[in-house]
Design a protein around this motif. Structure first.
Motif: not given
Length: 318
Positions: A221-232
């Motif tokens: 879940e943390n990695l998923n949030r990080l991925t969304h941050m990077i995409e944003s």
């Protein structure tokens, strides 16, 4: 450097060990860490753990992508540890068994050193959860560094926006492309980890407790949030890049337009100069007493008329 931490049969933790003493010690579990090893230390590890040589053949190619390989008695994980300040990645190789964990890294990693000193003085590491607890602490520290790196990149993007009016466009463009390169490299590190943790959760070769499985899901879940941050952040930098490129194009067009106006004004003046610069013997205007002043006046009048005409068309507007 080789350092070994082991849980003694009596329940205490020993850290002043080598592979020879570890072989005769009936330890409940152990953690062997090789940091910046020399050839002799690598040879000792191969003698103690023969499968090490077979696994490092793949890592010598420096694929720079996290990997997971499953075996009967252990599993092998290669990870990327990020330095939050420089965003430089360092390889960390882990060999995890039921009663052991071996870590191997060519650079001296602060994250591993911190966890090592924590575990050396922590009596809570029990026989059952020793290697799993060490792995959890290492992964937790790694995710913390990922978060710090992501926050640092966001600060750089904010600083870029704040300095937009104080720096030349070409420097801002260079910084935007550098940020995008760092974000893309960061994403290449994180994305494979999500697949690795999912495989660890669903693998029949890895015995995981309910607590450990929940921990891996939280990491995902943390990695998923990080991925969304990077995409944003990639979208934001893409918008900034497009804006800077559009502004650069606009300024270039304005410069070309100004040069075109100046060139157009001087074209008829150059034409008149060219006519009266011809070396003909019979040119009636050459004998006029006020011919020179009349020609200069005509040239000045043409320039003024063209200037006001271009100004009326809005070619001098900013």
């Amino acid at each position: 450097m080789i350092r070994i931490l082991a849980k003694n049969p009596e329940g205490s933790i020993s850290s002043d060990l080598n592979f020879q003493t570890l072989q005769v010690l009936n330890s409940r579990w152990y953690w062997a860490d090789l940091s910046e090893p020399n050839d002799e230390e690598v040879k000792q590890l191969k003698q103690f753990f023969p499968l090490f040589h077979r696994q490092t053949k793949d890592t010598q190619h420096h694929s720079h992508r996290p990997q997971l390989k499953l075996f009967k008695d252990f599993y092998y994980v290669s990870l990327q540890v990020i330095s939050p300040n420089t965003l430089k990645t360092h390889e960390l190789y882990l060999y995890v068994g039921k009663r052991s964990i071996i870590s191997f890294h060519d650079q001296n990693l602060k994250a591993v050193n911190d966890i090592w000193h924590e575990c050396r003085t922590d009596e809570k590491l029990s026989r059952e959860v020793g290697p799993d607890e060490v792995l959890r602490r290492l992964l937790n520290r790694m995710i913390d560094q990922y978060m710090m790196a992501a926050n640092d990149l966001e600060d750089k993007i904010e600083d870029l926006d704040l300095n937009a009016k104080r720096e030349p466009i070409h420097k801002l463009n260079r910084r935007v492309f550098q940020l995008r390169s760092e974000l893309l490299s960061f994403r290449r590190v994180i994305t494979p980890l999500m697949d690795i943790f999912n495989r660890m959760i669903g693998s029949a070769y890895i015995e995981t407790t309910e607590e450990h499985e929940l921990f891996l899901r939280n990491l995902n879940e943390n990695l998923n949030r990080l991925t969304h941050m990077i995409e944003s952040n990639l979208e934001i930098t893409s918008d900034i890049r497009d804006s800077y490129l559009s502004l650069t194009t606009y300024r270039t067009n304005r410069i070309m337009q100004t040069l075109t106006v100046i060139t157009t004004i001087f074209m008829p003046l150059t034409f008149i100069v060219g006519i009266y610069g011809m070396n003909f013997a019979y040119m009636p205007e050459l004998t006029w007493h006020y011919g020179y002043f009349i020609v200069l006046g005509v040239m000045f009048l043409i320039a003024i008329i063209m200037y006001y005409w271009f100004r009326k068309k809005g070619w001098f507007d900013k």
